[in-house]
Design a protein around this motif. Structure first.
Motif, PDB file in Angstrom:
ATOM      1  N   TYR A  35     -53.903  22.717 -26.038  1.00  0.00           N
ATOM      2  CA  TYR A  35     -54.600  23.967 -25.739  1.00  0.00           C
ATOM      3  C   TYR A  35     -53.676  25.051 -25.183  1.00  0.00           C
ATOM      4  O   TYR A  35     -54.037  26.217 -25.143  1.00  0.00           O
ATOM      5  CB  TYR A  35     -55.737  23.733 -24.748  1.00  0.00           C
ATOM      6  N   LEU A  36     -52.479  24.687 -24.748  1.00  0.00           N
ATOM      7  CA  LEU A  36     -51.573  25.637 -24.101  1.00  0.00           C
ATOM      8  C   LEU A  36     -51.325  26.871 -24.961  1.00  0.00           C
ATOM      9  O   LEU A  36     -51.434  27.997 -24.505  1.00  0.00           O
ATOM     10  CB  LEU A  36     -50.238  24.955 -23.772  1.00  0.00           C
ATOM     11  N   PHE A  37     -51.024  26.659 -26.239  1.00  0.00           N
ATOM     12  CA  PHE A  37     -50.677  27.783 -27.108  1.00  0.00           C
ATOM     13  C   PHE A  37     -51.894  28.629 -27.463  1.00  0.00           C
ATOM     14  O   PHE A  37     -51.772  29.832 -27.664  1.00  0.00           O
ATOM     15  CB  PHE A  37     -49.957  27.279 -28.356  1.00  0.00           C
ATOM     16  N   ALA A  38     -53.063  28.028 -27.512  1.00  0.00           N
ATOM     17  CA  ALA A  38     -54.279  28.791 -27.792  1.00  0.00           C
ATOM     18  C   ALA A  38     -54.627  29.696 -26.616  1.00  0.00           C
ATOM     19  O   ALA A  38     -55.054  30.834 -26.793  1.00  0.00           O
ATOM     20  CB  ALA A  38     -55.431  27.843 -28.098  1.00  0.00           C
ATOM     21  N   LYS A  39     -54.423  29.207 -25.392  1.00  0.00           N
ATOM     22  CA  LYS A  39     -54.758  30.000 -24.208  1.00  0.00           C
ATOM     23  C   LYS A  39     -53.752  31.105 -23.943  1.00  0.00           C
ATOM     24  O   LYS A  39     -54.082  32.098 -23.307  1.00  0.00           O
ATOM     25  CB  LYS A  39     -54.857  29.100 -22.982  1.00  0.00           C
ATOM     26  N   LEU A  40     -52.524  30.921 -24.399  1.00  0.00           N
ATOM     27  CA  LEU A  40     -51.475  31.901 -24.140  1.00  0.00           C
ATOM     28  C   LEU A  40     -51.087  32.604 -25.438  1.00  0.00           C
ATOM     29  O   LEU A  40     -49.972  32.488 -25.920  1.00  0.00           O
ATOM     30  CB  LEU A  40     -50.265  31.214 -23.496  1.00  0.00           C
ATOM     31  N   SER A  41     -52.002  33.373 -25.958  1.00  0.00           N
ATOM     32  CA  SER A  41     -51.801  33.978 -27.274  1.00  0.00           C
ATOM     33  C   SER A  41     -50.750  35.092 -27.282  1.00  0.00           C
ATOM     34  O   SER A  41     -50.309  35.497 -28.349  1.00  0.00           O
ATOM     35  CB  SER A  41     -53.125  34.505 -27.823  1.00  0.00           C
ATOM     36  N   ALA A  42     -50.326  35.580 -26.126  1.00  0.00           N
ATOM     37  CA  ALA A  42     -49.276  36.609 -26.076  1.00  0.00           C
ATOM     38  C   ALA A  42     -47.889  35.990 -25.912  1.00  0.00           C
ATOM     39  O   ALA A  42     -46.895  36.704 -25.831  1.00  0.00           O
ATOM     40  CB  ALA A  42     -49.548  37.582 -24.932  1.00  0.00           C
ATOM     41  N   LEU A  43     -47.810  34.669 -25.879  1.00  0.00           N
ATOM     42  CA  LEU A  43     -46.551  33.974 -25.652  1.00  0.00           C
ATOM     43  C   LEU A  43     -45.568  34.229 -26.792  1.00  0.00           C
ATOM     44  O   LEU A  43     -45.885  34.030 -27.961  1.00  0.00           O
ATOM     45  CB  LEU A  43     -46.827  32.469 -25.534  1.00  0.00           C
ATOM     46  N   THR A  44     -44.359  34.676 -26.441  1.00  0.00           N
ATOM     47  CA  THR A  44     -43.323  34.907 -27.446  1.00  0.00           C
ATOM     48  C   THR A  44     -42.177  33.908 -27.327  1.00  0.00           C
ATOM     49  O   THR A  44     -41.424  33.719 -28.273  1.00  0.00           O
ATOM     50  CB  THR A  44     -42.737  36.334 -27.333  1.00  0.00           C
ATOM     51  N   SER A  45     -42.040  33.267 -26.167  1.00  0.00           N
ATOM     52  CA  SER A  45     -40.940  32.324 -25.964  1.00  0.00           C
ATOM     53  C   SER A  45     -41.406  31.168 -25.086  1.00  0.00           C
ATOM     54  O   SER A  45     -41.982  31.386 -24.010  1.00  0.00           O
ATOM     55  CB  SER A  45     -39.762  33.047 -25.300  1.00  0.00           C
TER      56      SER A  45
END
Length: 122
Positions: free
Chosen positions: A54-64
Protein backbone atom coordinates in the motif's frame (compact mmCIF):
# COMPACT_ATOMS: atom_id res chain seq x y z
CA UNK A 1 11.81 -0.34 10.60
CA UNK A 2 8.73 1.56 11.76
CA UNK A 3 8.26 3.22 8.41
CA UNK A 4 8.24 -0.03 6.48
CA UNK A 5 6.07 -2.01 8.86
CA UNK A 6 3.41 0.68 8.85
CA UNK A 7 3.48 1.40 12.59
CA UNK A 8 3.93 5.11 11.88
CA UNK A 9 1.58 6.55 9.26
CA UNK A 10 3.92 8.08 6.68
CA UNK A 11 1.45 10.67 5.56
CA UNK A 12 -0.85 10.31 2.66
CA UNK A 13 -1.66 12.80 0.00
CA UNK A 14 -3.11 14.97 2.76
CA UNK A 15 0.30 16.09 3.95
CA UNK A 16 3.65 15.43 5.55
CA UNK A 17 4.39 15.00 9.23
CA UNK A 18 4.43 18.27 11.17
CA UNK A 19 7.90 17.41 12.46
CA UNK A 20 10.37 16.74 9.61
CA UNK A 21 11.77 13.22 9.42
CA UNK A 22 15.36 12.64 8.42
CA UNK A 23 15.35 11.06 4.95
CA UNK A 24 11.82 12.18 4.02
CA UNK A 25 11.35 15.17 1.70
CA UNK A 26 8.08 16.94 1.03
CA UNK A 27 6.94 19.34 -1.65
CA UNK A 28 6.77 22.76 0.00
CA UNK A 29 3.68 23.83 -1.94
CA UNK A 30 1.55 20.70 -1.62
CA UNK A 31 2.98 19.17 1.57
CA UNK A 32 3.06 15.77 -0.11
CA UNK A 33 5.89 13.26 0.33
CA UNK A 34 8.10 13.31 -2.77
CA UNK A 35 11.32 11.61 -1.69
CA UNK A 36 12.24 8.85 0.76
CA UNK A 37 15.94 8.12 1.17
CA UNK A 38 16.59 5.76 4.07
CA UNK A 39 19.48 3.85 2.52
CA UNK A 40 22.21 2.34 4.69
CA UNK A 41 20.24 2.68 7.93
CA UNK A 42 19.66 -1.04 8.56
CA UNK A 43 15.93 -0.43 8.92
CA UNK A 44 15.23 -4.13 9.22
CA UNK A 45 17.90 -5.77 11.34
CA UNK A 46 18.46 -8.54 11.98
CA UNK A 47 15.31 -9.95 10.28
CA UNK A 48 14.15 -8.72 6.85
CA UNK A 49 10.90 -6.78 6.68
CA UNK A 50 8.64 -6.33 3.65
CA UNK A 51 7.86 -3.10 1.87
CA UNK A 52 4.08 -2.83 2.27
CA UNK A 53 2.23 -2.91 -1.03
CA UNK A 54 0.00 0.00 0.00
CA UNK A 55 2.98 2.35 0.44
CA UNK A 56 3.14 3.41 -3.21
CA UNK A 57 -0.62 3.85 -3.52
CA UNK A 58 -0.73 6.16 -0.50
CA UNK A 59 2.25 8.22 -1.64
CA UNK A 60 1.20 9.07 -5.16
CA UNK A 61 3.50 12.14 -5.36
CA UNK A 62 6.58 10.02 -4.61
CA UNK A 63 9.36 10.53 -7.16
CA UNK A 64 12.25 8.80 -5.38
CA UNK A 65 12.31 5.77 -3.04
CA UNK A 66 15.70 4.56 -1.78
CA UNK A 67 16.15 1.85 0.83
CA UNK A 68 19.43 0.29 -0.35
CA UNK A 69 21.30 -1.94 2.11
CA UNK A 70 18.45 -1.95 4.64
CA UNK A 71 17.52 -5.66 4.68
CA UNK A 72 14.07 -5.06 3.16
CA UNK A 73 12.02 -7.53 1.15
CA UNK A 74 10.14 -6.87 -2.07
CA UNK A 75 8.63 -9.07 -4.75
CA UNK A 76 9.38 -7.70 -8.20
CA UNK A 77 6.72 -9.68 -10.03
CA UNK A 78 2.97 -10.18 -9.62
CA UNK A 79 1.16 -8.06 -7.03
CA UNK A 80 4.38 -6.55 -5.68
CA UNK A 81 5.26 -5.09 -9.05
CA UNK A 82 1.70 -3.92 -9.62
CA UNK A 83 1.70 -2.08 -6.29
CA UNK A 84 4.92 -0.25 -7.14
CA UNK A 85 3.60 0.47 -10.61
CA UNK A 86 0.80 2.55 -9.12
CA UNK A 87 3.28 5.32 -8.45
CA UNK A 88 3.36 6.82 -11.94
CA UNK A 89 5.60 9.70 -10.81
CA UNK A 90 8.36 7.44 -9.50
CA UNK A 91 11.64 8.39 -11.20
CA UNK A 92 14.16 6.62 -8.95
CA UNK A 93 13.88 3.27 -7.17
CA UNK A 94 16.89 1.93 -5.27
CA UNK A 95 16.49 -1.43 -3.55
CA UNK A 96 20.11 -2.49 -4.10
CA UNK A 97 22.02 -4.52 -1.54
CA UNK A 98 18.90 -6.15 -0.08
CA UNK A 99 18.98 -9.97 -0.19
CA UNK A 100 15.18 -10.08 0.13
CA UNK A 101 14.47 -8.70 -3.36
CA UNK A 102 12.95 -11.64 -5.23
CA UNK A 103 11.20 -12.66 -8.40
CA UNK A 104 11.87 -11.85 -12.01
CA UNK A 105 11.26 -8.26 -13.00
CA UNK A 106 7.74 -7.96 -14.33
CA UNK A 107 7.95 -7.51 -18.12
CA UNK A 108 5.31 -4.79 -17.94
CA UNK A 109 7.38 -2.52 -15.70
CA UNK A 110 8.44 -0.18 -18.47
CA UNK A 111 4.83 0.63 -19.30
CA UNK A 112 3.74 0.78 -15.63
CA UNK A 113 6.54 3.21 -14.74
CA UNK A 114 7.19 5.19 -17.92
CA UNK A 115 9.07 7.99 -16.12
CA UNK A 116 11.63 5.74 -14.38
CA UNK A 117 15.17 7.00 -15.01
CA UNK A 118 17.11 5.17 -12.26
CA UNK A 119 16.39 1.58 -11.19
CA UNK A 120 18.74 -0.38 -8.91
CA UNK A 121 17.72 -3.84 -7.74
CA UNK A 122 21.14 -5.44 -7.26
Amino acid sequence: MLLLTGNIPLGTDTGCPAIPWDGVTCDLETGRVTDINLSDRQLCSPSPCPIPQYLFAKLSALTSFKVANDNVQAVMSGNGALAMGRSQRLLRLDLGGNPGITGPLNPGWSSMMPNMIDLNLM
